[in-house]
Design a protein around this motif. Sequence first.
Motif, PDB file in Angstrom:
ATOM      1  N   ASP A 133       0.833  -1.212   0.000  1.00 12.99           N
ATOM      2  CA  ASP A 133       0.000   0.000   0.000  1.00 12.99           C
ATOM      3  C   ASP A 133       0.862   1.255   0.000  1.00 12.99           C
ATOM      4  N   ARG A 135      -9.776   2.166   9.123  1.00 10.14           N
ATOM      5  CA  ARG A 135      -9.312   2.291   7.731  1.00 10.14           C
ATOM      6  C   ARG A 135      -9.112   3.765   7.390  1.00 10.14           C
ATOM      7  N   ALA A 152      -7.626   6.345   3.819  1.00 12.68           N
ATOM      8  CA  ALA A 152      -7.484   6.362   2.369  1.00 12.68           C
ATOM      9  C   ALA A 152      -6.215   5.651   1.921  1.00 12.68           C
ATOM     10  N   ALA A 153      -6.365   4.868   0.841  1.00 13.81           N
ATOM     11  CA  ALA A 153      -5.277   4.149   0.164  1.00 13.81           C
ATOM     12  C   ALA A 153      -4.722   2.981   0.972  1.00 13.81           C
ATOM     13  N   SER A 188      -5.400  -0.843   2.183  1.00 10.67           N
ATOM     14  CA  SER A 188      -6.247  -1.967   1.779  1.00 10.67           C
ATOM     15  C   SER A 188      -6.823  -2.724   2.967  1.00 10.67           C
ATOM     16  N   THR A 245     -18.592  11.777   2.695  1.00 11.99           N
ATOM     17  CA  THR A 245     -18.412  12.006   1.264  1.00 11.99           C
ATOM     18  C   THR A 245     -18.215  13.494   0.965  1.00 11.99           C
ATOM     19  N   HIS A 261     -11.614   9.196  -9.545  1.00 13.13           N
ATOM     20  CA  HIS A 261     -10.787   8.068  -9.095  1.00 13.13           C
ATOM     21  C   HIS A 261     -11.702   6.930  -8.664  1.00 13.13           C
ATOM     22  N   PRO A 262     -11.323   5.677  -8.951  1.00 13.41           N
ATOM     23  CA  PRO A 262     -12.168   4.534  -8.550  1.00 13.41           C
ATOM     24  C   PRO A 262     -12.463   4.485  -7.058  1.00 13.41           C
ATOM     25  N   ASP A 263     -11.534   5.006  -6.240  1.00 15.02           N
ATOM     26  CA  ASP A 263     -11.746   4.996  -4.792  1.00 15.02           C
ATOM     27  C   ASP A 263     -12.430   6.252  -4.280  1.00 15.02           C
ATOM     28  N   LEU A 315     -11.681   8.056  -0.975  1.00 14.78           N
ATOM     29  CA  LEU A 315     -10.577   7.314  -0.369  1.00 14.78           C
ATOM     30  C   LEU A 315      -9.402   7.137  -1.328  1.00 14.78           C
ATOM     31  N   ALA A 316      -9.341   7.972  -2.361  1.00 11.16           N
ATOM     32  CA  ALA A 316      -8.189   7.995  -3.258  1.00 11.16           C
ATOM     33  C   ALA A 316      -6.983   8.567  -2.511  1.00 11.16           C
TER      34      ALA A 316
END
Length: 530
Positions: free
Chosen positions: A77, A124, A126-127, A129, A268, A282-284, A287-288
């Motif tokens: 990560d 958790r 951002a970025a 896993s 959000t 970004h797909p996340d 959380l990008a």
Amino acid sequence: MTSLALYSPPRAPKGPESVIIVGGGLAGLFCALKLAPKAVTVLAAAPIGRGASSAWAQAGIAAAVGPGDTIESHVTDTIIAGDGIVDEAIIRTMAKEASGRIHDLLDYGVPFDRDLEGHLSVSREAAHSQNRIVRVRGDMAGRAIMEALVAAVRKTPSIRVLEGYVVEDLIAENGQVTGVVARDKAGSGAEPHRITGSNVVMATGGIGHLYEVTTNPTEARGGGIGMAARAGARMADMEFVQFHPTAINVGKDPAPLATEALRGHGATLHNKAGERFMLPLHPDAELAPRDVVARGIFAEIRAGRGAGLDCRTAVHDFASEFPTVFGYCQAAGIDPAREMIPVIPAAHYFMGGIWTDVNGRTSLPGFWACGECTSTGAHGANRLASNSLLEAVVFSARIAEALKAEIGPDAPATWQDGSVTTTEYLTENDHPNMVALRQVMSAHLGVLRDGAGMREALDTILQLARDSHSVRFDNVITTAKLIAVCALNRIESRGGHFRTDYPEEQAEWKRRTLLTLEQADAIIPDLLED
């Protein structure tokens, strides 16, 4: 470096040459504790623990201590977030030693959150896993860690603390760093003190206050980094500045922080039109990696659409789950249970700094460094969330281990009697040169950069350097100059360094930047040519 007559700090007991640690934040205090029972002198501009960015850290420390998590996953990560230039050997060492340092902190009295079975609670960010952030009451990790370490330092006889001492220069004799030049009374003392020892450890923190919007305390202006550069130390990765995406946008300096853990909790980002603007970027999404989110928010603000963090459904009991952020919101008249929190990117963390090896040694004999003033290679171009506190404790402990094998006898029982306490603070932001520097850094060396703007910034920085009003400003402006030089020299975008004129990564730049101040000065004429 300055040559001065010899002065001694007040009430300093006689004894063995101590290790001198410059800085009273997490890295400096942890190193001092791990050096016990060797003699240590900690020099701090303010009362220890105060004025330290570590005390303001909200989320916690990253460590693979949760169920299903692994050291390898933590390493992977970090490498991904670091955008191609993380030193894998360094981060592997850091991840392997994370659990041991967490248990050290527990032994010093840090009350990390636990679950009903007594295991460490992990969350958790951002970025990451996996859930691997060890916290204290949601968002109070930094404060709790510093309170515990300050208490431990006060009880440790081998640690002498000189508060209110502002270090201005390093002392070198026969090619070896042997001490520092400092002024007492929060830097206003009339006479400079030469304080010598066996080795010097720099732990002065980052550079956030070189920018107009920052989450860092006033003391984080890069003085220790510039001091080391002026002494000839090798620097690394000076172009990479991380902007935290979600400082609370209420016009305060420093800006209060809305921890990334809120987004990990499900909050959000939306603009004034209600659009969740990170989804297409970004797909996340929220959380990008931080640089991606910071640019997304910056673009919305620059376009006049604003940005807000919506926690209304993600957080059920804000006051108990995130008490620090809740307090900030209350002070600003914001009710996060009913309205979005206005946010803005703010200078938050510096991936660059004094180059060190895996044991915290710099390129200068007798000189060591740990914490945010360093560039170990652990963060690459973009720090993974909550790796900063981990880096501070891992490498300060490694410095202590290395030094213990080299230095002389233990501290005498009376060593701590030479401590000096203060309630005074150093404040320099009102000087016009500092104001001008913060303006130009924010305008041209911030979230988005381009060649023309950075050349303008470097021109201004060079003029401010010629007009410098103090040795302390010499140190600060040196750091700013190195940031500008390295940013102009890197002709690509990577991690925390984004150039609108070169928006893509380039394979030939997939490497760290290593240079001295002398080398930086040599390439300035070429960089200033359009």
